[in-house]
Design a protein around this motif. Structure first.
Motif, mmCIF file in Angstrom:
data_model
loop_
_atom_site.group_PDB
_atom_site.id
_atom_site.type_symbol
_atom_site.label_atom_id
_atom_site.label_comp_id
_atom_site.label_asym_id
_atom_site.label_seq_id
_atom_site.Cartn_x
_atom_site.Cartn_y
_atom_site.Cartn_z
ATOM 1 N N PHE A 327 41.269 39.775 51.214
ATOM 2 C CA PHE A 327 40.556 40.716 50.436
ATOM 3 C C PHE A 327 39.062 40.213 50.716
ATOM 4 O O PHE A 327 38.730 39.082 50.868
ATOM 5 C CB PHE A 327 40.833 40.430 48.859
ATOM 6 N N PRO A 328 38.357 41.497 50.501
ATOM 7 C CA PRO A 328 36.908 41.262 50.463
ATOM 8 C C PRO A 328 36.297 40.572 49.175
ATOM 9 O O PRO A 328 37.302 40.513 48.290
ATOM 10 C CB PRO A 328 36.228 42.686 50.525
ATOM 11 N N LEU A 329 35.151 39.836 49.249
ATOM 12 C CA LEU A 329 34.913 38.955 47.917
ATOM 13 C C LEU A 329 34.748 39.973 46.930
ATOM 14 O O LEU A 329 35.161 39.430 45.718
ATOM 15 C CB LEU A 329 33.414 38.566 48.165
ATOM 16 N N GLU A 330 34.229 41.077 46.896
ATOM 17 C CA GLU A 330 34.281 42.007 45.669
ATOM 18 C C GLU A 330 35.294 42.272 45.039
ATOM 19 O O GLU A 330 35.600 42.608 43.900
ATOM 20 C CB GLU A 330 33.489 43.279 45.892
ATOM 21 N N ALA A 331 36.659 42.148 45.757
ATOM 22 C CA ALA A 331 37.969 42.405 45.396
ATOM 23 C C ALA A 331 38.594 41.170 44.670
ATOM 24 O O ALA A 331 39.874 41.001 44.709
ATOM 25 C CB ALA A 331 38.769 43.042 46.385
ATOM 26 N N ILE A 332 37.945 40.300 44.118
ATOM 27 C CA ILE A 332 38.402 38.907 43.842
ATOM 28 C C ILE A 332 39.451 39.222 42.505
ATOM 29 O O ILE A 332 40.570 38.530 42.653
ATOM 30 C CB ILE A 332 37.177 37.812 43.251
ATOM 31 N N LYS A 347 48.728 31.493 51.531
ATOM 32 C CA LYS A 347 47.296 31.599 50.942
ATOM 33 C C LYS A 347 46.741 33.116 50.981
ATOM 34 O O LYS A 347 47.004 33.814 51.933
ATOM 35 C CB LYS A 347 46.360 30.686 51.792
ATOM 36 N N ILE A 348 46.116 33.190 49.807
ATOM 37 C CA ILE A 348 45.340 34.619 49.728
ATOM 38 C C ILE A 348 43.892 34.271 50.057
ATOM 39 O O ILE A 348 43.230 33.371 49.415
ATOM 40 C CB ILE A 348 45.490 35.329 48.340
ATOM 41 N N VAL A 349 43.168 34.989 50.935
ATOM 42 C CA VAL A 349 41.754 34.423 51.457
ATOM 43 C C VAL A 349 40.692 35.674 51.125
ATOM 44 O O VAL A 349 41.093 36.874 51.557
ATOM 45 C CB VAL A 349 41.846 33.998 53.021
ATOM 46 N N LEU A 350 39.856 35.141 50.891
ATOM 47 C CA LEU A 350 38.563 36.318 50.500
ATOM 48 C C LEU A 350 37.672 36.160 51.655
ATOM 49 O O LEU A 350 37.239 34.851 52.007
ATOM 50 C CB LEU A 350 37.961 35.841 49.044
#
Length: 354
Positions: A327-332, A347-350
């Protein structure tokens, strides 16, 4: 501070944790000052940062042993200094160094050891955790003591590398503390999660036989990681495996199944734990503990050799990354929601910067 020619901006995008609670406590900002490395620190341009249980536990105040108040809800058991930039799984590039750090390190691709025994050249005890006692990697830039920024030489992508630090170092620390060796039969709970899936690979790398506990829907995926046997998490372990049948238990779950671990442990068996996602309060028959001569290991602060060993294993290609989604950072908030649903393996990675 020494920098490379590429200009470092004055401000950056980052995720601020403004208080304990739900995802609404996370705020995406684009005007946060870029930190300046102190004498013994390095400034890292973050390319990717993975999500893990520590981030969420800190946000919701899970570490509090009282009333989930702010007074003891940090990883270290103290009040969290808010707002805080979380993020313990960091891969990036050193772009500036403090006055006491050799500028030859500028340009290094690094993984950050998340358990921090050194803060700007001074030892701290108890250890700090990246993103809890200090700002972490959910931002374009972060600072850390040079000691904890490990140069890595690998063909893996930054996203893949960001899947390693927290989960794999936790898993390697569990195996190190429990002294897992070739020929051991190792039972791993929560085997499809980040730490559990890492523990499977790392235990196999040590020559152990791995028995993994997971849900029925994830049996094939866990077998694909190298587990020799997979047990459904709803099964009775004593009936399925037999009493006194395993040498080591690596536990990430605790919960209702907890007493069964000691039925299947052999005399002089070793139990190591670093998680309690199934429930933190459990019941122990102390007679089992002393009559079987069992050893218990609570595992939080990394042993000195753990992260260096992990980087070496990555560089040798002996363990593989498991990235479930990015995901992009803003979609945390969305990333953490999917993380908590526990439908993924790995893992889910930003993604932070390219």
């Amino acid at each position: 501070m020494t920098t490379i020619p590429t200009a470092i901006p004055d401000t950056m995008k980052a995720i601020l944790l403004n208080g304990h609670g739900g995802p609404d406590m996370l705020e995406y900002r684009q005007d946060i000052p870029v930190p300046t490395p102190k004498d013994h620190e390095v400034l890292i341009r973050v390319s990717a940062a993975a999500v893990n249980n520590t981030d969420i536990n800190t946000r919701i105040g899970w570490y509090s042993k009282s009333d989930h108040s702010k007074d003891d809800a940090s990883w270290g058991g103290n009040a969290l200094n808010l707002p805080r930039i979380q993020g313990a799984d960091v891969c990036g590039e050193i772009v500036a160094v403090g006055d006491c750090v050799d500028n030859i390190r500028i340009g290094e691709r690094v993984l950050v050891e998340p358990c921090l025994s050194d803060v700007n050249g001074e030892s701290v005890s108890p250890a700090w955790y990246l993103g809890s006692e200090c700002d972490g990697g959910f931002a374009e830039y972060t600072v850390v003591s040079a000691k904890h920024a490990y140069k890595i030489d690998s063909d893996l992508t930054d996203i893949e590398l960001a899947s390693f630090p927290c989960s794999y170092s936790t898993a390697e620390n569990l195996l190190t503390r429990a002294q897992v060796v070739k020929g051991d039969r190792v039972l791993i709970s929560g085997a499809s999660g980040g730490v559990g899936s890492a523990a499977i690979q790392l235990a196999k790398a040590r020559g152990a036989t791995v028995i993994a506990i997971t849900s029925a829907s994830k049996h094939d995926l866990v077998l694909g990681l190298g587990a020799n046997t997979v047990v459904n998490r709803n099964e009775n372990l004593g009936e399925t495996l037999g009493t006194n049948s395993v040498d080591v238990v690596i536990d990430l779950v605790a919960g209702e199944q907890w007493p069964q671990f000691f039925d299947v442990l052999r005399p002089k068996g070793r139990y190591a734990v670093s998680g309690a996602i199934g429930g933190a309060l459990v019941e122990l028959d102390v007679r089992t503990l002393y009559l079987k001569d069992l050893s218990f290991f609570g595992c939080t602060v990394l042993e000195p050799e753990v992260f260096c060993n992990l980087v070496s294993l990555i560089e040798q290609g002996k363990i593989k990354p498991l990235v479930a989604k990015t995901f992009p950072l803003e979609a945390i908030s969305q990333a953490q929601t999917e993380f908590q649903e526990k439908k993924h393996v790995g893992k889910i990675v930003l993604t932070v910067t390219e």
